[in-house]
Design an enzyme around this catalytic site. Structure first.
Site, short mmCIF file in Angstrom:
data_model
loop_
_atom_site.label_atom_id
_atom_site.label_comp_id
_atom_site.label_asym_id
_atom_site.label_seq_id
_atom_site.Cartn_x
_atom_site.Cartn_y
_atom_site.Cartn_z
CG HIS A 71 8.41 -3.17 40.21
ND1 HIS A 71 8.70 -2.12 39.38
CD2 HIS A 71 7.43 -2.74 41.04
CE1 HIS A 71 7.93 -1.10 39.70
NE2 HIS A 71 7.14 -1.44 40.70
CB SER A 91 -1.04 6.30 40.63
OG SER A 91 0.09 6.63 39.85
N GLY A 114 3.73 5.48 39.21
CA GLY A 114 4.43 6.74 39.47
C GLY A 114 3.97 7.89 38.58
CD GLU A 129 9.98 1.32 39.26
OE1 GLU A 129 10.59 0.99 40.28
OE2 GLU A 129 9.00 2.10 39.27
CD GLU A 178 3.04 -2.64 40.77
OE1 GLU A 178 2.74 -1.96 41.74
OE2 GLU A 178 4.21 -2.74 40.36
CG ASN A 224 8.17 -1.13 45.46
OD1 ASN A 224 9.31 -1.12 45.93
ND2 ASN A 224 7.93 -1.18 44.16
CD1 TRP A 225 8.42 1.82 51.64
CD2 TRP A 225 10.27 1.60 52.89
NE1 TRP A 225 8.03 1.73 52.95
CE2 TRP A 225 9.14 1.59 53.75
CE3 TRP A 225 11.53 1.48 53.46
CZ2 TRP A 225 9.25 1.46 55.13
CZ3 TRP A 225 11.64 1.34 54.84
CH2 TRP A 225 10.51 1.34 55.66
CE LYS A 226 8.09 2.13 42.82
NZ LYS A 226 7.55 2.65 41.58
N GLY A 252 3.65 2.34 45.91
CA GLY A 252 4.98 2.93 45.79
C GLY A 252 5.03 4.28 46.51
N GLY A 253 4.92 5.35 45.73
CA GLY A 253 5.06 6.71 46.26
C GLY A 253 4.31 6.97 47.56
P1 PGA Z 1 3.36 3.97 42.61
O1 PGA Z 1 4.28 2.68 42.43
O2 PGA Z 1 2.38 3.65 43.71
O3 PGA Z 1 4.31 5.06 42.99
O4 PGA Z 1 2.68 4.22 41.31
C1 PGA Z 1 3.75 1.38 42.53
C2 PGA Z 1 4.82 0.38 42.26
O5 PGA Z 1 5.71 0.65 41.43
O6 PGA Z 1 4.83 -0.72 42.84
#
Ligand code: PGA
Length: 252
Positions: A96, A213, A174, A98, A168, A9-11, A234-235
């Site tokens: 998600h 994470s 994050g 977010e 999640e 997930n590159w966001k 994500g990150g």
């Molecule tokens: P993260 O994000 O790996 O940076 O914690 C995961 C996600 O939001 O899907």
């Protein structure tokens, strides 16, 4: 046997140059189809065309981060599932945290989005997860059950056979704070038990990813748990070497 899945997930990150570099590295390192793990990258929508082109002879699949529930209409700035399908998108992240927190997406809307993705023959990656406050109040399972049941009640269960669930916990996204493998496994088993109440075969076949994470050092331990079928990353998915290590951490 469930085939593992690692989803990037590159966001809202990237640029043309960045996409070319990152996908260049991934396609070189992950050039052969693995029986154990499927890999999907979910870029921001403007890069779908570029990603489709780079991935054309790669086993790495293309995904997206969101889809609107309507098939078309006056929804400035939104993208319909059908449009994603035009770019050979295989999977779409839906719900998600977010999107739920920053864009006020409701359970009902998320169910409708899943429906529009499924109607296009794509797989939703349905995200569920509790906040820290909810966990501390002992409500983690109730929250996850509510989020999951909202979708399972709105869609015929058979239409969810290719869906993926991503657990999640919001407090782990994050933040560098990962759920322990035992904590994640407990919730994954709970999610599978909820699915089993509706369809035991589907519950057994459904891939349930952990997200929050995930990195090169904790992935193998998380993925070794019985009900954890891969990760939503994500990150760490923005760092080619780290993401490749995560993909290679799948061992079952
Ligand atoms: P993260 O994000 O790996 O940076 O914690 C995961 C996600 O939001 O899907």
């Amino acid at each position: 046997m469930r085939r593992s899945l690692v989803a990037a997930n590159w966001k809202m990150h990237g640029s043309r140059e960045f996409v070319e570099e990152l996908l260049g590295a991934l396609t070189r390192e992950l050039a052969t189809q693995s029986e154990e793990v499927e890999i999907v990258v979910c870029p921001p929508s403007p890069y779908l065309s570029l990603c489709k082109e780079i991935l054309r002879s790669s086993p790495v699949l293309l995904g997206a981060q969101n889809a609107h529930e309507a098939s078309s209409g006056a929804y400035t700035g939104e993208v319909a599932a059908q449009m994603l399908n035009d770019f050979d998108v295989a999977m779409v992240i839906i719900g998600h945290s977010e999107r739920r927190a920053l864009f006020a997406e409701t359970d009902a809307q998320i169910a409708a989005k899943c429906q529009s993705v499924v109607a296009q023959g794509m797989s939703p990656i349905l995200c569920v997860g509790e906040t820290l406050q909810e966990r501390e109040a002992g409500q983690a399972e109730a929250v996850v059950a509510r989020q999951l049941n909202a979708v399972l009640e709105a869609l015929p269960i058979a239409s969810m056979s290719d869906a993926v669930i991503a657990y999640e916990p919001v407090w782990a996204i994050g933040t560098g704070k990962t759920a322990t493998p035992a904590q994640a496994q407990e919730m994954h088993a709970f999610i599978r038990s909820l699915l089993a109440k509706r369809d035991s075969v589907m519950a057994e076949n459904m891939r349930i990813l952990y997200g929050g994470s995930v990195n090169a050092s904790n992935a193998a331990q998380l993925f070794a748990e019985q009900d954890i079928d891969g990760g939503l990353v994500g990150g760490a998915s923005l760092k080619p070497e780290e993401f490749i290590t995560i993909c290679k951490s799948v061992s079952k």
